[in-house]
Design an enzyme around this catalytic site. Sequence first.
Site, PDB file in Angstrom:
ATOM      1  N   HIS A   1      38.310  27.276  39.074  1.00 60.69           N
ATOM      2  CA  HIS A   1      38.456  27.524  37.647  1.00 60.69           C
ATOM      3  C   HIS A   1      38.606  26.230  36.860  1.00 60.69           C
ATOM      4  O   HIS A   1      38.148  26.135  35.717  1.00 60.69           O
ATOM      5  CB  HIS A   1      39.681  28.422  37.412  1.00 60.69           C
ATOM      6  CG  HIS A   1      39.785  28.965  36.032  1.00 60.69           C
ATOM      7  ND1 HIS A   1      38.975  29.969  35.553  1.00 60.69           N
ATOM      8  CD2 HIS A   1      40.613  28.642  35.005  1.00 60.69           C
ATOM      9  CE1 HIS A   1      39.294  30.251  34.299  1.00 60.69           C
ATOM     10  NE2 HIS A   1      40.287  29.458  33.947  1.00 60.69           N
TER      11      HIS A   1
ATOM     12  N   HIS B   1      39.966  38.019  35.655  1.00 62.52           N
ATOM     13  CA  HIS B   1      40.901  38.487  36.679  1.00 62.52           C
ATOM     14  C   HIS B   1      42.215  38.986  36.055  1.00 62.52           C
ATOM     15  O   HIS B   1      42.692  40.069  36.410  1.00 62.52           O
ATOM     16  CB  HIS B   1      41.178  37.376  37.697  1.00 62.52           C
ATOM     17  CG  HIS B   1      40.048  37.122  38.650  1.00 62.52           C
ATOM     18  ND1 HIS B   1      38.776  36.825  38.226  1.00 62.52           N
ATOM     19  CD2 HIS B   1      40.001  37.106  40.006  1.00 62.52           C
ATOM     20  CE1 HIS B   1      37.995  36.642  39.286  1.00 62.52           C
ATOM     21  NE2 HIS B   1      38.712  36.807  40.380  1.00 62.52           N
TER      22      HIS B   1
ATOM     23  N   ARG C   1      43.452  28.420  20.812  1.00 68.29           N
ATOM     24  CA  ARG C   1      44.077  27.100  20.957  1.00 68.29           C
ATOM     25  C   ARG C   1      43.043  26.019  21.237  1.00 68.29           C
ATOM     26  O   ARG C   1      43.143  24.892  20.744  1.00 68.29           O
ATOM     27  CB  ARG C   1      45.137  27.115  22.063  1.00 68.29           C
ATOM     28  CG  ARG C   1      46.412  27.797  21.673  1.00 68.29           C
ATOM     29  CD  ARG C   1      47.561  27.467  22.617  1.00 68.29           C
ATOM     30  NE  ARG C   1      47.239  27.759  24.000  1.00 68.29           N
ATOM     31  CZ  ARG C   1      47.284  28.961  24.557  1.00 68.29           C
ATOM     32  NH1 ARG C   1      47.633  30.014  23.819  1.00 68.29           N
ATOM     33  NH2 ARG C   1      46.999  29.140  25.827  1.00 68.29           N
TER      34      ARG C   1
ATOM     35  N   TYR D   1      35.328  23.182  38.635  1.00 65.78           N
ATOM     36  CA  TYR D   1      33.895  23.506  38.620  1.00 65.78           C
ATOM     37  C   TYR D   1      33.184  22.932  39.857  1.00 65.78           C
ATOM     38  O   TYR D   1      32.040  22.497  39.786  1.00 65.78           O
ATOM     39  CB  TYR D   1      33.229  22.982  37.338  1.00 65.78           C
ATOM     40  CG  TYR D   1      33.736  23.620  36.070  1.00 65.78           C
ATOM     41  CD1 TYR D   1      33.133  24.760  35.567  1.00 65.78           C
ATOM     42  CD2 TYR D   1      34.826  23.105  35.378  1.00 65.78           C
ATOM     43  CE1 TYR D   1      33.587  25.365  34.411  1.00 65.78           C
ATOM     44  CE2 TYR D   1      35.299  23.700  34.220  1.00 65.78           C
ATOM     45  CZ  TYR D   1      34.670  24.832  33.745  1.00 65.78           C
ATOM     46  OH  TYR D   1      35.133  25.430  32.610  1.00 65.78           O
TER      47      TYR D   1
ATOM     48  N   HIS E   1      38.750  35.585  30.707  1.00 67.07           N
ATOM     49  CA  HIS E   1      40.058  35.967  31.247  1.00 67.07           C
ATOM     50  C   HIS E   1      39.859  37.238  32.054  1.00 67.07           C
ATOM     51  O   HIS E   1      40.489  38.266  31.814  1.00 67.07           O
ATOM     52  CB  HIS E   1      41.089  36.140  30.131  1.00 67.07           C
ATOM     53  CG  HIS E   1      42.339  35.352  30.388  1.00 67.07           C
ATOM     54  ND1 HIS E   1      43.587  35.778  30.036  1.00 67.07           N
ATOM     55  CD2 HIS E   1      42.531  34.154  30.987  1.00 67.07           C
ATOM     56  CE1 HIS E   1      44.497  34.884  30.390  1.00 67.07           C
ATOM     57  NE2 HIS E   1      43.872  33.885  30.977  1.00 67.07           N
TER      58      HIS E   1
END
Length: 738
Positions: free
Chosen positions: A50, A98, A117, A53, A96
Amino acid sequence: MTAATQTKITPELVAEHGLKPDEYERILKLIGREPTVTELGIFSAMWNEHCSYKSSKVHLRTLPTKAPWVIQGPGENAGVIDIGDGLACVFKMESHNHPSFIEPYQGATTGVGGILRDVFTMGARPIACLNAISFGEPAHPKTRHLVSGVVAGIGGYGNSFGVPTVAGQTRFHARYNGNNLVNAMAVGLAEADKIFYAAASGVDMPIVYLGSKTGRDGIHGASMASAEFDDDSEEKRPTVQVGDPFSEKLLLEACLEIMEKGCVIAIQDMGAAGLTCSAVEMGAKGDLGVTLELDKVPTREAGMSAYEMMLSESQERMLMVLKPEKEKEAEDIFRKWGLDFAIVGHTTPTKRFVVKHHGEVMADLPIKELGDEAPEYKRPFVIAEKQKRVDADSVAAPMPLADALETLIATPDLCSKRWVWEQYDHVIGGNTVQRPGGDAAVVRINDGPKALAMTTDVTPRYCEADPFEGGKQAVAECWRNITAVGGRPLAITDNLNFGNPERPEVMGQFVGCVRGIGEACKDLDFPVVSGNVSLYNETNGRGILPTPSIGGVGVIDDFQKSATIAFKAAGEVILLIGETQGWLGQSLYLRDVCGREEGAPPPVDLIEERENGDLVRGLIADGAVTAVHDVSDGGLLVALAEMAMASGIGATLTEGPDDTPPHAYWFGEDQARYIVTVAASSAAPVIERARDAGVLVERIGVTGGDALSLPGERPLAVADLNRRFEGWLPGYMAGAGQ
């Protein structure tokens, strides 16, 4: 480091952290000793899929990322493009997935909070949110629960934060039964010469923790997002973060205020891997070291260990490097907004990442290598053999055209998604020009006349059948939807959702889609400026459909000239722009009417896409057309029905060509096509203009009445179509038929 800080590092502990034995050996060689458990956690966070990469970056480097209007491409919190008049558009999409499967409300909520953010970290004020959400088959026992929670979570955060959610996609397919997808996109505006970046600069500069307190929520969230699910996925509920949109609104205002006051040297959102990733990225990008004093980190739970603080993914937090002389001013601003402000470290010239807690050194690692030396895999991949084209003449129509249309518009994929988007505040801020339900959202820039057009698009069944063509089509569809409202497409963000990359066939899907995306972006001058990769979307070895979501942004010079899909008046001529061959492979007609999910998807001719789209955009700008709709899922007749239902005005349609079976002509999913309506007196000049541009155009009908009328078919009352179109999703969510 004292013996008290050491925990025996066993192969089992290494595996629990998602690190393979050869990766652990790499760590031992890199630091020359056994890591502490905190250091192991830091490596786990920085080297998981995550954050690093590691399976994808070798392919991502091939994507086109530059253009004269690109200010910042991939590598920062968000991408930035110049939109003229001294303004920049800042945008990005992230997944988002999982967390939203484990705890749908909080997973979706914190996905929205995180992407917001990313945008305001760059100095931009968010003006819009979008999403792309994928769920399992409606009959699956968990689907309704997931839809309800995810939609409520997206709306709950965006509505409370005060940013409109203006566009998105919602789909259903059995391949998402074990892994639903939640892709969230945010778009913001900033002054083009006042963009803020993550790279720290200067030695002994204060590193400041801002925002909400740190808790134990989200620990190992990034690692969890880098692993397959199994039957025990519910046990991972503690790794889902908890969002607070009201705190984030305060954080936004405080951050923008201290940016305006010139306090900030560098800024980084605490997203995946929390304090670890943000601190390492700030130092590494600036070729500096970082020392953190965890005793100074504001916490909301007693007795938190260094390990927990470094890996917590508590929300609504930022890390900044501030100008020393501006510390007091910045602190006063944050205190005014009721937010935590704590100096938790400083930059050093050592290029070491040092973490101290209770007077002990808990981690001392080379900061550049934490990111730069992460494994990079050239995983083996297999490109699947292409499926054969479905010969339209070989597909028997199982029902009349009118019945097929009624069937299609009431299917889960094609039905109205009003139940979803009416839970989102899509007009807050007062600048939403086009609400959800059209080809792309249109949001006015300040008081206008300029506006931004934005959309999210992908057709996963195309990507499964032919990853290269599917990747091309996702970009082309995005480009076409922006064009259809009159926008000039400028750049994309992507969210590449796939299964387990360690399986060569899945890696082949990824590689094929990336190659297709790259070719389309290059040929359409539509560069990639930001993005996200989400892999290991599998449960018990069964992966999702390859789903490379594309989020696009374009500019409209005058929002009052933007086009909509609704017919405007009776007696107008309906024109079809683009070639129709009657392509049925992978079409929704073939799947949902004929019961066959097979065949090669429609090919994408990027030259034709560009020529047809440029013509349509010019017609919109000149006021020559009254309504515009691109033709995609469901084909020509579905697009016409959507235009009729949006207006309440019917149409009388002509016969299709003799050499194409009627069901293939009306429901085929050939690409690069638009339906436009024109005043009767303007039809001849528009047709001539298209032909001068070398673009195929044909008259297919005239607007009027209250029904859609096809030769040889019973008329379809627009009101009846609308009831079917609007009815399926509310009925399903209310438990109809269960």
